[in-house]
Design an enzyme around this catalytic site. Structure first.
Site, PDB file in Angstrom:
ATOM      1  CB  ALA A 125      24.946 -32.718   9.380  1.00 43.64           C
ATOM      2  N   GLY A 126      22.026 -31.890  10.259  1.00 42.56           N
ATOM      3  CA  GLY A 126      21.207 -30.814  10.808  1.00 42.56           C
ATOM      4  C   GLY A 126      19.729 -31.047  10.655  1.00 42.56           C
ATOM      5  CE1 TYR A 132      16.788 -29.051   6.711  1.00 44.37           C
ATOM      6  CE2 TYR A 132      18.776 -28.972   8.019  1.00 44.37           C
ATOM      7  CZ  TYR A 132      17.399 -28.893   7.935  1.00 44.37           C
ATOM      8  OH  TYR A 132      16.657 -28.674   9.054  1.00 44.37           O
ATOM      9  CG  ASP A 147      17.470 -37.962  11.876  1.00 44.34           C
ATOM     10  OD1 ASP A 147      17.059 -37.657  13.011  1.00 44.34           O
ATOM     11  OD2 ASP A 147      17.549 -39.136  11.464  1.00 44.34           O
ATOM     12  CE  LYS A 148      20.315 -29.027  14.522  1.00 45.44           C
ATOM     13  NZ  LYS A 148      21.701 -28.554  14.595  1.00 45.44           N
ATOM     14  CG  ASN A 152      24.885 -20.906  14.772  1.00 48.14           C
ATOM     15  OD1 ASN A 152      24.927 -19.715  14.501  1.00 48.14           O
ATOM     16  ND2 ASN A 152      24.412 -21.815  13.930  1.00 48.14           N
ATOM     17  N   GLY A 166      23.504 -25.252  -1.079  1.00 49.75           N
ATOM     18  CA  GLY A 166      22.684 -24.614  -2.095  1.00 49.75           C
ATOM     19  C   GLY A 166      22.187 -25.500  -3.218  1.00 49.75           C
ATOM     20  CG  ASN A 208      28.457 -26.066   8.721  1.00 53.20           C
ATOM     21  OD1 ASN A 208      27.289 -25.668   8.750  1.00 53.20           O
ATOM     22  ND2 ASN A 208      28.947 -26.929   9.585  1.00 53.20           N
ATOM     23  N   GLY A 259      21.270 -22.618   1.641  1.00 56.12           N
ATOM     24  CA  GLY A 259      20.347 -22.507   0.519  1.00 56.12           C
ATOM     25  C   GLY A 259      20.969 -21.817  -0.681  1.00 56.12           C
ATOM     26  CG  ASN A 312      21.024 -23.205  11.553  1.00 58.36           C
ATOM     27  OD1 ASN A 312      21.469 -23.507  12.667  1.00 58.36           O
ATOM     28  ND2 ASN A 312      21.661 -23.466  10.420  1.00 58.36           N
ATOM     29  N   GLY A 315      22.827 -23.715  17.428  1.00 53.11           N
ATOM     30  CA  GLY A 315      23.858 -23.815  18.467  1.00 53.11           C
ATOM     31  C   GLY A 315      23.969 -25.208  19.067  1.00 53.11           C
ATOM     32  CG  PHE A 316      26.582 -27.932  18.055  1.00 54.59           C
ATOM     33  CD1 PHE A 316      26.252 -28.074  16.725  1.00 54.59           C
ATOM     34  CD2 PHE A 316      27.936 -27.857  18.388  1.00 54.59           C
ATOM     35  CE1 PHE A 316      27.243 -28.139  15.750  1.00 54.59           C
ATOM     36  CE2 PHE A 316      28.928 -27.919  17.424  1.00 54.59           C
ATOM     37  CZ  PHE A 316      28.578 -28.056  16.110  1.00 54.59           C
TER      38      PHE A 316
END
Ligand SMILES: Cc1cc2nc3c(=O)[nH]c(=O)nc-3n(C[C@H](O)[C@H](O)[C@H](O)COP(=O)(O)O)c2cc1C
Length: 358
Positions: free
Chosen positions: A60-61, A311, A63-64, A176, A290, A239, A261, A109, A112-113
């Site tokens: 996730a994150g 990601y 292709d939000k 966030n 990671g 997460n 990462g 990052n 914050g949605f």
């Protein structure tokens, strides 16, 4: 067509959020590679009544807003997870809010949605499914920053988007959104899971919870109990982390936000192994954090993951990483005499379980 080798020097020069936007746009326009998902039978994974051609998914994150579902899958992933999506559109935090830690192979990052909301997502998901899209798709739900009733927000997301999803994720672990991670507490989590499940349209897709890596021992025991009692259909671990491991070398290392990462690989895999032991291998787990090589993906599977996601490594290595990890994972499974991914899940578990019991 793979434009990444040509684009990489340019992407490195522009800001990370702009690079992210441009990459999603380019994919949505059909400018990405078209790598068939592996047909290697050793990677085929049955879970929740669905057949995953490969256990390697996009986290996730990226292709939000669900803009590039087909193109993300065409990078060679077995599944993709869109979101986090909040019920109402919201802008997220002020920029800059994404930082590359190049020397550490990491990102921080604090988006914050930023979300276009469930209505826009539902339009895109409907278009994807109506257009014959059958890709395996997770839908990751968040809550609006100003919302007072978190459970209602997750229920709204489930009601609006559940019918398009192969699984739905309650994300209570982004660092966030103020107060979000407190929703991992026992009573809050049980209430959110119950209300979200009630809101899912039938036939209900599996419901998963995504966890933070920064949990106390007490949190872990409570979450495992809720996950088994509620029950949920799986956990995603993990997460991004608010911790800053020793030895980070990049100038942005102390920016506020969630770190992903390479530095997250060891702590998120240790947490995965702990949850495999705490849930006695009864719950499917998705391992994320990671992964940058086939060996990393394999380590997550051996620690207890039935599926994995990545990601951040793609930010540094480009999309060619996906087929490389996919083929490498098949080789590692064969080397060690496993007939399938499922055979290797939790292979390191005996040692981990006895450590957790102590
Ligand atoms: C820029 C960025 C944005 C992210 N946004 C979300 C999000 O909206 N929802 C979520 O559940 N996870 C989000 N994540 C977390 C990832 O899904 C993943 O859990 C984490 O990055 C660890 O995996 P990685 O090390 O392979 O990146 C985000 C990660 C990054 C780097």
């Amino acid at each position: 067509m793979n434009l990444y080798p040509l684009a990489k020097p340019f992407i490195g020069l522009i800001g990370p959020e702009t690079a992210h936007r441009l990459t999603v746009r380019a994919l949505a326009m059909g400018l990405g590679p078209n790598v068939p998902t592996s047909a290697d039978p050793i990677l085929k994974t049955m879970l929740w009544g669905r057949e995953f051609a490969s256990p390697i998914g996009l986290a996730a994150g990226f292709d939000k807003h669900g803009e590039a579902i087909a193109a993300s899958l065409a990078l060679g992933f077995g599944f993709t997870e869109i979101g986090s999506i909040t019920p109402k559109p919201q802008p997220g935090n002020p920029r800059p809010r994404v930082f590359r830690l190049t020397r550490d192979r990491a990102v921080i990052n604090r988006y914050g949605f930023n979300s276009e909301g469930t209505e826009a997502a539902a339009r895109r998901l409907r278009a994807y499914r109506d257009g014959g899209g059958t890709g395996l798709l997770g839908v990751n739900l968040g809550k609006n920053k100003e919302s007072e009733d978190a459970a209602l927000d997750y229920a709204k997301g489930a009601a609006a988007l559940g019918r398009f999803a192969d699984y739905v994720v309650v994300n209570v672990s982004s660092p966030n959104t103020p107060g979000l991670r407190a929703l991992q507490g026992k009573d809050e989590l049980a209430a959110i899971v119950a209300r979200t499940r009630d809101a899912l349209p039938g036939p209900a897709p599996p419901l998963l919870v995504k966890l933070a890596p920064d949990l106390t021992q007490e949190d872990k025991h409570h979450i495992a109990a809720v996950a088994l009692d509620a029950p949920v259909d799986g956990l995603i671990i993990s997460n991004t982390t608010t911790a800053r491991p020793d030895g980070l070398k990049s100038p942005h290392a102390n920016e506020a936000g969630g770190l992903s990462g390479a530095p997250l690989m060891a702590p998120s895999t240790a947490l995965l192994a702990e949850f495999f032991a705490l849930t006695k291998g009864k719950l499917p787990l998705i391992g994320v954090g990671g992964i940058a090589s086939a060996a990393d993906a394999y380590a997550k599977i051996r620690a207890g993951a039935s599926l994995v996601q990545l990601y951040t490594a793609m930010v540094f290595e480009g999309p060619g990483l996906v087929p490389a990890i996919t083929h490498g994972l098949a080789d590692l499974l064969r080397r060690d005499g496993f007939a399938s991914v499922a055979d290797a899940v939790g292979a390191d578990g005996t040692r981990q379980a006895s450590a957790a019991d102590r």
